[in-house]
Design a protein around this motif. Structure first.
Motif, short mmCIF file in Angstrom:
data_model
loop_
_atom_site.label_atom_id
_atom_site.label_comp_id
_atom_site.label_asym_id
_atom_site.label_seq_id
_atom_site.Cartn_x
_atom_site.Cartn_y
_atom_site.Cartn_z
N LEU A 85 0.81 -1.21 0.00
CA LEU A 85 0.00 0.00 0.00
C LEU A 85 0.85 1.27 0.00
CD1 LEU A 85 -2.76 1.29 -0.02
CD2 LEU A 85 -2.82 1.11 2.48
N PRO A 86 1.85 1.41 0.89
CA PRO A 86 2.67 2.63 0.82
C PRO A 86 3.42 2.76 -0.50
CG PRO A 86 3.59 1.08 2.41
CD PRO A 86 2.24 0.57 2.06
N LEU A 87 3.84 1.64 -1.10
CA LEU A 87 4.49 1.71 -2.40
C LEU A 87 3.54 2.25 -3.45
CD1 LEU A 87 7.06 0.95 -4.09
CD2 LEU A 87 5.87 -1.19 -4.61
N LEU A 88 2.31 1.78 -3.41
CA LEU A 88 1.31 2.23 -4.39
C LEU A 88 0.99 3.71 -4.21
CD1 LEU A 88 -0.55 1.32 -6.68
CD2 LEU A 88 -2.28 0.79 -4.96
N VAL A 89 0.76 4.14 -2.96
CA VAL A 89 0.37 5.53 -2.69
C VAL A 89 1.52 6.49 -2.97
CG1 VAL A 89 -0.37 7.16 -0.92
CG2 VAL A 89 -1.39 4.87 -1.01
N LEU A 90 2.67 6.22 -2.36
CA LEU A 90 3.81 7.13 -2.53
C LEU A 90 4.35 7.07 -3.96
CD1 LEU A 90 5.64 6.45 0.86
CD2 LEU A 90 4.38 8.51 0.20
N GLY A 91 4.34 5.89 -4.55
CA GLY A 91 4.78 5.77 -5.94
C GLY A 91 3.87 6.54 -6.88
N PHE A 92 2.57 6.49 -6.64
CA PHE A 92 1.63 7.24 -7.48
C PHE A 92 1.88 8.74 -7.37
CE2 PHE A 92 -2.36 9.55 -8.05
CZ PHE A 92 -2.73 9.13 -9.32
N LEU A 93 2.06 9.23 -6.15
CA LEU A 93 2.31 10.65 -5.96
C LEU A 93 3.64 11.08 -6.58
CD1 LEU A 93 1.08 11.08 -2.28
CD2 LEU A 93 -0.07 11.83 -4.37
N ALA A 94 4.61 10.18 -6.58
CA ALA A 94 5.89 10.48 -7.20
C ALA A 94 5.79 10.47 -8.72
CB ALA A 94 6.95 9.48 -6.74
N ALA A 95 4.88 9.66 -9.26
CA ALA A 95 4.82 9.44 -10.71
C ALA A 95 3.85 10.35 -11.44
CB ALA A 95 4.44 7.99 -10.99
N VAL A 96 2.77 10.75 -10.80
CA VAL A 96 1.67 11.37 -11.52
C VAL A 96 2.04 12.73 -12.12
CG1 VAL A 96 0.66 12.59 -9.53
CG2 VAL A 96 -0.83 11.79 -11.41
N ARG A 97 3.03 13.41 -11.56
CA ARG A 97 3.41 14.72 -12.09
C ARG A 97 4.25 14.59 -13.36
NH1 ARG A 97 2.41 19.03 -11.90
NH2 ARG A 97 4.00 20.24 -10.86
N PHE A 137 9.15 8.42 -0.72
CA PHE A 137 8.83 9.36 0.35
C PHE A 137 9.80 10.55 0.30
CE2 PHE A 137 9.57 10.75 4.78
CZ PHE A 137 8.28 11.13 5.15
N GLY A 138 11.10 10.26 0.24
CA GLY A 138 12.10 11.32 0.17
C GLY A 138 11.98 12.14 -1.11
N PHE A 139 11.67 11.49 -2.22
CA PHE A 139 11.55 12.18 -3.50
C PHE A 139 10.39 13.17 -3.48
CE2 PHE A 139 9.73 12.38 -7.82
CZ PHE A 139 10.82 12.89 -8.51
N VAL A 140 9.25 12.75 -2.98
CA VAL A 140 8.07 13.62 -2.95
C VAL A 140 8.29 14.81 -2.01
CG1 VAL A 140 5.63 13.75 -2.33
CG2 VAL A 140 6.47 11.80 -3.63
N LEU A 141 8.89 14.55 -0.85
CA LEU A 141 9.18 15.64 0.08
C LEU A 141 10.17 16.64 -0.51
CD1 LEU A 141 9.54 13.94 3.58
CD2 LEU A 141 7.62 15.27 2.73
N ALA A 142 11.29 16.13 -1.03
CA ALA A 142 12.35 17.00 -1.52
C ALA A 142 11.96 17.71 -2.81
CB ALA A 142 13.63 16.20 -1.73
N ARG A 143 11.11 17.10 -3.63
CA ARG A 143 10.69 17.72 -4.88
C ARG A 143 10.01 19.06 -4.63
NH1 ARG A 143 6.52 14.29 -8.26
NH2 ARG A 143 5.28 14.79 -6.43
N GLY A 144 9.20 19.13 -3.58
CA GLY A 144 8.55 20.39 -3.24
C GLY A 144 9.56 21.46 -2.86
N ASP A 152 3.49 20.82 -5.67
CA ASP A 152 4.47 19.86 -5.14
C ASP A 152 4.74 20.12 -3.66
OD1 ASP A 152 4.86 18.44 -7.52
OD2 ASP A 152 6.27 19.93 -8.26
N VAL A 153 4.76 21.38 -3.27
CA VAL A 153 4.94 21.72 -1.85
C VAL A 153 3.78 21.17 -1.03
CG1 VAL A 153 5.03 23.60 -0.18
CG2 VAL A 153 6.34 23.76 -2.31
N LEU A 154 2.54 21.36 -1.53
CA LEU A 154 1.37 20.87 -0.81
C LEU A 154 1.35 19.35 -0.73
CD1 LEU A 154 -1.38 23.28 -2.24
CD2 LEU A 154 -0.26 23.37 0.00
N ILE A 155 1.72 18.69 -1.83
CA ILE A 155 1.78 17.22 -1.82
C ILE A 155 2.84 16.75 -0.83
CG2 ILE A 155 2.44 15.18 -3.17
CD1 ILE A 155 1.18 16.52 -5.60
N GLY A 156 3.99 17.43 -0.82
CA GLY A 156 5.05 17.08 0.10
C GLY A 156 4.63 17.22 1.55
N ILE A 157 3.92 18.31 1.86
CA ILE A 157 3.44 18.53 3.22
C ILE A 157 2.44 17.43 3.61
CG2 ILE A 157 2.06 20.05 4.69
CD1 ILE A 157 3.31 22.41 3.17
#
Length: 206
Positions: A85-97, A137-144, A152-157
């Motif tokens: 589940l975390p792979l699917l959720v965090l991976g989706f947020l990392a990929a969709v942009r 997780f690190g990618f989505v946070l740091a991307r913002g 991206d900032v809002l997604i990271g938060i």
């Protein structure tokens, strides 16, 4: 309707179409990754855990090959379910942009996370997709932070608030848990966000 209003509507429609297309691609890619993991775990179960030996074997030259295989191997269905589940959720947020950047980020996370784990885990075989989970997780946070786009900032938060508890996995006091894989996966995600950050266009000089 004025031409200006019509152009704004058309632009919004194209943007929505692009987002939907990226979302579908992200789901297909991540769904395929998870499908491979589940199939391999089924095969591993039938083989009595024989596939686990193809993980990252620290300080063993032959174990370097496991850097590519380890994210798809797990120590049982419970281990795989915990990562799915975390792979699917965090991976989706990392990929969709941006699917292209996501694929490059995944490669960097696998290589940096795997090499770091190999160097820091002598005599230990490490398997599991948790390095990817921490990497996304690190990618989505740091991307913002690096891209400074509001979305991206809002997604990271949001990701930081929802998944901050996984940072406990960085502590080296949990039996059977590779904190090294978590740490270097996270670092891989941050490095990927930096390498793939949005570049500012320099003004042309004449």
């Amino acid at each position: 309707m004025s031409d200006h209003s019509g152009s704004r509507f058309e632009s919004a429609r194209r943007g929505a179409g692009t987002f939907l297309s990226s979302a579908i691609k992200a789901i297909v890619i991540l769904g395929s990754m998870l499908a491979v993991m589940w199939v391999l775990e089924g095969v591993d179960y039938v083989m009595g855990g024989a596939l686990d030996s193809y993980g990252i074997a620290g300080w063993d030259a032959d174990g370097l090959v496991g850097i590519l295989f380890a994210p798809f191997l797990h120590g049982g269905f419970g281990h795989l379910m915990a990562n799915s589940l975390p792979l699917l959720v965090l991976g989706f947020l990392a990929a969709v942009r941006d699917i292209r950047k996501f694929l490059w980020a995944t490669l960097l996370i696998v290589l940096i996370g795997g090499l770091g784990t190999w160097v820091s885990s002598p005599g230990v075989i490490t398997i599991g997709a948790s390095g990817l989970v921490f990497g996304y997780f690190g990618f989505v946070l740091a991307r913002g932070l690096f891209d400074r786009r509001l979305v991206d900032v809002l997604i990271g938060i949001g990701v930081g608030v929802a998944y901050y508890s996984i940072l406990w996995g960085l502590l080296p006091n949990q039996q059977g848990i590779s904190w090294q894989g978590h740490l270097f996966g996270l670092l891989g995600g941050v490095v990927a966000a930096w390498v793939l950050r949005r570049r500012k266009e320099l003004p042309a000089r004449f």
